[in-house]
Design an enzyme around this catalytic site. Structure first.
Site, PDB file in Angstrom:
ATOM      1  N   ASP A  10       0.849  -1.191   0.000  1.00 48.31           N
ATOM      2  CA  ASP A  10       0.000   0.000   0.000  1.00 48.31           C
ATOM      3  C   ASP A  10       0.888   1.246   0.000  1.00 48.31           C
ATOM      4  O   ASP A  10       1.639   1.480   0.949  1.00 48.31           O
ATOM      5  CB  ASP A  10      -0.871  -0.058   1.269  1.00 48.31           C
ATOM      6  CG  ASP A  10      -1.808   1.125   1.391  1.00 48.31           C
ATOM      7  OD1 ASP A  10      -1.716   2.071   0.579  1.00 48.31           O
ATOM      8  OD2 ASP A  10      -2.623   1.103   2.337  1.00 48.31           O
ATOM      9  N   ILE A  11       0.776   2.046  -1.034  1.00 45.46           N
ATOM     10  CA  ILE A  11       1.653   3.217  -1.185  1.00 45.46           C
ATOM     11  C   ILE A  11       1.451   4.247  -0.067  1.00 45.46           C
ATOM     12  O   ILE A  11       2.366   4.999   0.254  1.00 45.46           O
ATOM     13  CB  ILE A  11       1.440   3.854  -2.585  1.00 45.46           C
ATOM     14  CG1 ILE A  11       2.646   4.699  -2.989  1.00 45.46           C
ATOM     15  CG2 ILE A  11       0.150   4.663  -2.650  1.00 45.46           C
ATOM     16  CD1 ILE A  11       2.651   5.091  -4.464  1.00 45.46           C
ATOM     17  N   GLY A  32      -9.783   3.851  -6.051  1.00 46.41           N
ATOM     18  CA  GLY A  32      -8.454   3.267  -6.215  1.00 46.41           C
ATOM     19  C   GLY A  32      -7.402   3.929  -5.333  1.00 46.41           C
ATOM     20  O   GLY A  32      -7.665   4.305  -4.188  1.00 46.41           O
ATOM     21  N   ASP A  34      -6.094   6.823  -5.582  1.00 37.78           N
ATOM     22  CA  ASP A  34      -6.474   8.215  -5.306  1.00 37.78           C
ATOM     23  C   ASP A  34      -7.324   8.277  -4.020  1.00 37.78           C
ATOM     24  O   ASP A  34      -7.056   9.081  -3.106  1.00 37.78           O
ATOM     25  CB  ASP A  34      -7.268   8.738  -6.513  1.00 37.78           C
ATOM     26  CG  ASP A  34      -7.419  10.247  -6.539  1.00 37.78           C
ATOM     27  OD1 ASP A  34      -6.869  10.905  -5.657  1.00 37.78           O
ATOM     28  OD2 ASP A  34      -8.095  10.753  -7.466  1.00 37.78           O
ATOM     29  N   GLY A 119      -5.531   0.753 -13.359  1.00 40.61           N
ATOM     30  CA  GLY A 119      -6.752   0.316 -12.683  1.00 40.61           C
ATOM     31  C   GLY A 119      -7.965   0.720 -13.488  1.00 40.61           C
ATOM     32  O   GLY A 119      -8.210   0.210 -14.588  1.00 40.61           O
TER      33      GLY A 119
END
Ligand code: AR6
Length: 173
Positions: A10-11, A32, A34, A119
């Site tokens: 997970d960024i 997503g 964002d 995505g």
């Protein structure tokens, strides 16, 4: 290329100078990655985004990171995949270049990318991985200031695609 690495995860958890967001041209938040970034950063991020006047496809804008462990967010707007004849590859390449340029302009040393456009925007992942790795490698050839560029993959398939693209680069010398 020792400055490039691939991680699965997970960024929003990464403690880096900047994470890149796969944003939309209104910089209005979304689903997503964002959605995850805005959720983790808190409402101040959307408030700053609203002051920026949007961002064209293929370009990027920078904000603070607010409640994220990352100091900054670079909002890059990837192309929607329409079959490949609508300049999608060049626009995706441009997202990577613009994000890296912004990072350097702000004196940042570490940056993490998600798989922009892979995505909701449906870019084929093999081709996207190739573009991502090639653009970063080209950029790093002429830049000595960036120390770490991380490709953050959210699933195994993306991780494999990036790893393959990185291997190709190594094979090519
Ligand atoms: N960390 C890392 N990668 C993630 C995460 C996460 N937390 N969550 C998803 N991904 P997408 P796009 C991966 O759809 O295709 C939004 O609504 C995901 O698995 O987030 O560029 C925006 O507002 C995929 O590989 O971005 C835009 O309207 C990659 O991130 C639109 O979607 C990108 O998937 C942008 O679409």
């Amino acid at each position: 290329m020792k400055r490039m690495e691939v991680v699965l995860g997970d960024i929003t958890k990464l403690e880096v100078d900047a994470i890149v967001n796969a944003a939309n041209s209104r910089l209005a938040g979304g689903s997503g990655v964002d959605g995850a970034i805005h959720q983790a950063a808190g409402p101040e991020l959307l408030a700053e985004c609203r002051t920026l006047g949007g961002c064209p496809t293929g370009a990027a804008k920078i904000t603070r990171g607010y409640r994220l462990p990352a100091k900054h967010v670079i909002h890059a707007v990837g192309p929607v995949w329409h079959g490949g004849n609508d300049n999608e590859p060049e626009l995706l390449a441009s997202c990577y270049r613009c994000s890296l340029q912004l990072a350097v302009q702000h004196g940042l040393k570490s940056i993490a990318f998600p798989a922009i456009s892979c995505g909701v925007y449906r870019f084929p992942i093999g081709q996207a991985a190739q573009i991502a790795v090639t653009e970063v490698a080209e950029f790093l050839k002429t830049d000595i200031s960036l120390e770490r560029v991380i490709f953050v993959c959210f699933d195994d398939m993306m991780q494999q695609a990036i790893t393959q693209a990185l291997d190709k680069l190594t094979d090519a010398g």
